[in-house]
Design a protein around this motif. Structure first.
Motif, PDB file in Angstrom:
ATOM      1  N   PHE A  13       0.886  -1.174   0.000  1.00 38.65           N
ATOM      2  CA  PHE A  13       0.000   0.000   0.000  1.00 38.65           C
ATOM      3  C   PHE A  13       0.919   1.217   0.000  1.00 38.65           C
ATOM      4  CE2 PHE A  13      -2.851  -3.011   2.361  1.00 38.65           C
ATOM      5  CZ  PHE A  13      -3.899  -3.016   1.455  1.00 38.65           C
ATOM      6  N   GLN A  16       4.160   1.176   2.006  1.00 40.83           N
ATOM      7  CA  GLN A  16       4.092   0.161   3.054  1.00 40.83           C
ATOM      8  C   GLN A  16       3.775  -1.242   2.522  1.00 40.83           C
ATOM      9  OE1 GLN A  16       1.193   0.851   6.068  1.00 40.83           O
ATOM     10  NE2 GLN A  16       2.062  -0.705   7.391  1.00 40.83           N
ATOM     11  N   ALA A  18       2.135  -4.426   3.375  1.00 42.97           N
ATOM     12  CA  ALA A  18       1.231  -5.035   4.354  1.00 42.97           C
ATOM     13  C   ALA A  18       1.461  -6.545   4.409  1.00 42.97           C
ATOM     14  CB  ALA A  18      -0.213  -4.735   3.998  1.00 42.97           C
ATOM     15  N   PRO A  37      -0.138  -9.633  15.925  1.00 42.95           N
ATOM     16  CA  PRO A  37      -0.486  -8.327  16.491  1.00 42.95           C
ATOM     17  C   PRO A  37      -1.177  -7.439  15.458  1.00 42.95           C
ATOM     18  CG  PRO A  37       1.889  -8.474  16.080  1.00 42.95           C
ATOM     19  CD  PRO A  37       1.315  -9.829  15.786  1.00 42.95           C
ATOM     20  N   SER A  38      -1.777  -6.368  15.946  1.00 45.11           N
ATOM     21  CA  SER A  38      -2.483  -5.438  15.080  1.00 45.11           C
ATOM     22  C   SER A  38      -1.550  -4.934  13.967  1.00 45.11           C
ATOM     23  CB  SER A  38      -2.956  -4.266  15.947  1.00 45.11           C
ATOM     24  OG  SER A  38      -3.732  -3.427  15.185  1.00 45.11           O
ATOM     25  N   CYS A  40      -0.400  -6.679  11.366  1.00 48.08           N
ATOM     26  CA  CYS A  40       0.574  -7.650  10.819  1.00 48.08           C
ATOM     27  C   CYS A  40       0.158  -8.181   9.449  1.00 48.08           C
ATOM     28  CB  CYS A  40       0.791  -8.803  11.795  1.00 48.08           C
ATOM     29  SG  CYS A  40      -0.644  -9.881  11.939  1.00 48.08           S
ATOM     30  N   LYS A  42      -3.256  -9.610   8.738  1.00 49.36           N
ATOM     31  CA  LYS A  42      -4.257 -10.680   8.778  1.00 49.36           C
ATOM     32  C   LYS A  42      -5.443 -10.358   7.853  1.00 49.36           C
ATOM     33  CE  LYS A  42      -4.852 -10.172  13.281  1.00 49.36           C
ATOM     34  NZ  LYS A  42      -3.929  -9.087  13.627  1.00 49.36           N
ATOM     35  N   THR A  43      -6.025  -9.165   8.045  1.00 51.99           N
ATOM     36  CA  THR A  43      -7.200  -8.803   7.243  1.00 51.99           C
ATOM     37  C   THR A  43      -6.833  -8.670   5.776  1.00 51.99           C
ATOM     38  OG1 THR A  43      -8.247  -7.763   9.130  1.00 51.99           O
ATOM     39  CG2 THR A  43      -9.034  -7.067   6.976  1.00 51.99           C
ATOM     40  N   THR A  44      -5.635  -8.160   5.506  1.00 52.25           N
ATOM     41  CA  THR A  44      -5.181  -8.054   4.112  1.00 52.25           C
ATOM     42  C   THR A  44      -5.154  -9.440   3.474  1.00 52.25           C
ATOM     43  OG1 THR A  44      -3.879  -6.119   4.698  1.00 52.25           O
ATOM     44  CG2 THR A  44      -3.286  -7.240   2.651  1.00 52.25           C
ATOM     45  N   ARG A  47      -8.676 -10.508   2.667  1.00 55.00           N
ATOM     46  CA  ARG A  47      -9.234  -9.755   1.529  1.00 55.00           C
ATOM     47  C   ARG A  47      -8.641 -10.251   0.210  1.00 55.00           C
ATOM     48  NH1 ARG A  47      -8.314  -3.763   2.668  1.00 55.00           N
ATOM     49  NH2 ARG A  47      -9.746  -3.440   0.935  1.00 55.00           N
ATOM     50  N   GLU A 159     -12.185 -12.052  12.714  1.00 57.27           N
ATOM     51  CA  GLU A 159     -12.466 -11.725  14.118  1.00 57.27           C
ATOM     52  C   GLU A 159     -13.967 -11.771  14.420  1.00 57.27           C
ATOM     53  OE1 GLU A 159     -10.064  -9.696  16.428  1.00 57.27           O
ATOM     54  OE2 GLU A 159      -8.529  -9.130  14.974  1.00 57.27           O
ATOM     55  N   HIS A 192      -6.484 -11.957  16.944  1.00 54.25           N
ATOM     56  CA  HIS A 192      -5.212 -11.549  17.559  1.00 54.25           C
ATOM     57  C   HIS A 192      -5.124 -12.145  18.962  1.00 54.25           C
ATOM     58  CE1 HIS A 192      -8.033  -8.208  18.461  1.00 54.25           C
ATOM     59  NE2 HIS A 192      -7.587  -8.466  19.669  1.00 54.25           N
TER      60      HIS A 192
HETATM   61  P1  ATP Z   1      -5.791  -5.632  12.956  1.00 53.10           P
HETATM   62  O1  ATP Z   1      -5.586  -6.811  13.875  1.00 53.10           O
HETATM   63  O2  ATP Z   1      -5.544  -4.320  13.629  1.00 53.10           O
HETATM   64  O3  ATP Z   1      -7.096  -5.682  12.193  1.00 53.10           O
HETATM   65  P2  ATP Z   1      -4.342  -6.730  10.671  1.00 53.10           P
HETATM   66  O4  ATP Z   1      -3.306  -7.702  11.059  1.00 53.10           O
HETATM   67  O5  ATP Z   1      -5.630  -7.257  10.153  1.00 53.10           O
HETATM   68  O6  ATP Z   1      -4.588  -5.703  11.858  1.00 53.10           O
HETATM   69  P3  ATP Z   1      -4.182  -5.341   8.152  1.00 53.10           P
HETATM   70  O7  ATP Z   1      -5.531  -4.686   8.262  1.00 53.10           O
HETATM   71  O8  ATP Z   1      -4.046  -6.454   7.199  1.00 53.10           O
HETATM   72  O9  ATP Z   1      -3.656  -5.779   9.580  1.00 53.10           O
HETATM   73  O10 ATP Z   1      -3.137  -4.203   7.769  1.00 53.10           O
HETATM   74  C1  ATP Z   1      -1.759  -4.456   7.552  1.00 53.10           C
HETATM   75  C2  ATP Z   1      -1.059  -3.133   7.298  1.00 53.10           C
HETATM   76  O11 ATP Z   1      -1.489  -2.590   6.050  1.00 53.10           O
HETATM   77  C3  ATP Z   1      -1.367  -2.084   8.358  1.00 53.10           C
HETATM   78  O12 ATP Z   1      -0.200  -1.347   8.623  1.00 53.10           O
HETATM   79  C4  ATP Z   1      -2.422  -1.215   7.700  1.00 53.10           C
HETATM   80  O13 ATP Z   1      -2.327   0.113   8.174  1.00 53.10           O
HETATM   81  C5  ATP Z   1      -2.060  -1.304   6.234  1.00 53.10           C
HETATM   82  N1  ATP Z   1      -3.245  -1.200   5.374  1.00 53.10           N
HETATM   83  C6  ATP Z   1      -4.289  -2.073   5.352  1.00 53.10           C
HETATM   84  N2  ATP Z   1      -5.197  -1.694   4.416  1.00 53.10           N
HETATM   85  C7  ATP Z   1      -4.717  -0.568   3.849  1.00 53.10           C
HETATM   86  C8  ATP Z   1      -5.184   0.301   2.829  1.00 53.10           C
HETATM   87  N3  ATP Z   1      -6.353   0.075   2.181  1.00 53.10           N
HETATM   88  N4  ATP Z   1      -4.431   1.373   2.510  1.00 53.10           N
HETATM   89  C9  ATP Z   1      -3.256   1.613   3.135  1.00 53.10           C
HETATM   90  N5  ATP Z   1      -2.748   0.820   4.103  1.00 53.10           N
HETATM   91  C10 ATP Z   1      -3.467  -0.243   4.459  1.00 53.10           C
END
Ligand code: ATP
Length: 362
Positions: A13, A16, A18, A37-38, A40, A42-44, A47, A159, A192
């Motif tokens: 992104f 960054q 992800a 951890p938040s 890291c 997971k949601t990416t 998706r 989650e 998490h």
């Molecule tokens: P959480 O447990 O807080 O939900 P996560 O492990 O699911 O976190 P992700 O949501 O996958 O984490 O995000 C991974 C990284 O990518 C994070 O630093 C987030 O800020 C970044 N990120 C996720 N989606 C986008 C986006 N659409 N645009 C820019 N950065 C993004």
């Protein structure tokens, strides 16, 4: 052959990353948790599997087929979000049947499939209720029914329990595990919460900064952590960084900060470490491996002063200090030591088995 395979999955992104080259092979019917951890990734990952995002690099394979170019509706993936995302103006039946109506499934079939899905999630008599009347746990089950009614190849749960209070969360977790076992649907579950991942998963992928740190059973991760991050994330860990006092032979000869030596048998996989004089060794010792009493096969570690105490039900946790290091000791609350109860301020000998030290890194 794995049923769901992520090959070198990378998501950038802007500046960054992800996700950074994620590889995972998941078997048919397996329930895998993505834990970490938040932020890291997971949601990416979820998706990308669902097709809501196009990866910067890498591919997603389902049942031997590269689905990366396919849009979400052609992947047959059911997804449950943290928020459930139910339609508040529709009743339970219409929420669950939504995807089938969109796919123009005949009405008769919709009826029987929705009722079957509601039976599966144990809500057979709630079809006509408004979703806002339902409890959090019931709404979560409607969201699962909506995801499974399309008979997905893969079920993705992001989650789904995090909005429930502690006791409902535990009960729902158990029901969810039973439901997924009965469906035999390959499932990826995001959390998490380590305890949740342990309770639900066949295997766990522990992520940090977009990379998989270890993929294995809960026991693998706890007993044989691949590195310090895994050791510290899973359970409580004592990690010591000790310099080598001598090199060679069958022993690792290390020095505590006090100068006293600790001799350990070289681990079987020591070839992967570059053991050299002047270097340090990172050791893991789990708190429950330390005792206050001598037992068969144990050696005296050192004497330590007890600094603090935390009651944790079946266990109590002690923080102690000796030989210039601080450590945690988990002690069964039901077994006082032979010379009476323990108390903060006491100095006690600590006993360990040398084989309970694990070399994490050199
Ligand atoms: P959480 O447990 O807080 O939900 P996560 O492990 O699911 O976190 P992700 O949501 O996958 O984490 O995000 C991974 C990284 O990518 C994070 O630093 C987030 O800020 C970044 N990120 C996720 N989606 C986008 C986006 N659409 N645009 C820019 N950065 C993004």
């Amino acid at each position: 052959m794995p049923y769901l395979e992520l090959r070198n999955l990378t998501q950038q992104f802007g500046s960054q990353k992800a996700l950074d080259g994620l590889n995972l092979s998941i078997e048919k019917g397996e329930l895998v948790s993505l834990l970490g951890p938040s932020g890291c990734g997971k949601t990416t990952t979820i998706r990308l599997i669902a097709g809501f995002l196009e990866p910067t690099a890498g591919t997603v394979w389902i049942d031997g087929r590269d689905v990366t170019p396919l849009p979400p509706e052609r992947r047959r993936v059911g997804i449950v979000f943290q928020s459930y995302a139910l339609f508040p103006h529709l009743n339970v039946f219409d929420n669950v049947g939504f995807g089938l109506r969109a796919a123009k499934v005949p009405r008769r079939q919709i009826e029987s499939r929705v009722h079957r899905a509601l039976e599966l999630v144990n809500l057979p008599n709630e079809a006509n209720r408004a979703v806002f009347e339902l409890s959090g746990g019931e709404q979560q089950r409607v969201a699962i029914a909506r995801a499974v009614v399309i008979e997905p190849q893969i079920l993705l749960l992001d989650e789904p329990l995090s909005n429930l209070d502690a006791s409902l969360r535990q009960r729902t977790r158990q029901q969810l595990r039973e439901l997924i076992t009965s469906l035999q649907t390959t499932t990826v579950f995001v959390t998490h919460d380590q305890e949740e991942a342990f309770a639900l998963s066949d295997r766990i992928a522990l992520l940090s900064k977009g990379r998989c740190q270890q993929f294995g059973t809960a026991r693998d991760l706890y007993d044989h952590p691949a590195n310090e991050f895994v050791a510290r994330f899973i359970g409580r860990a004592n990690v010591f960084t000790l310099p080598f006092a001598a090199v060679g032979g069958d022993c690792l000869c290390l020095a505590w900060p006090s100068g006293r030596e600790l001799r350990l048998r070289k681990p079987a996989d020591s070839a992967r470490f570059h053991i050299q004089a002047g270097q340090s060794c990172k050791l893991l010792l789990r708190p429950e491996k330390i005792g206050f009493e001598e037992r068969a096969g144990t050696i005296r570690l050192f004497s330590a002063r007890l600094l603090s105490y935390r009651f944790a039900g079946a266990w109590s946790e002690w923080e102690a200090e000796g030989e210039g290091v601080r450590l945690w000791i988990a002690h069964s609350g039901a077994s006082p030591t032979s010379d009476g109860p323990l108390a903060v301020g006491m100095t006690k000998d600590l006993w360990v088995r040398v084989e309970d030290f694990q070399v994490l890194d050199v």
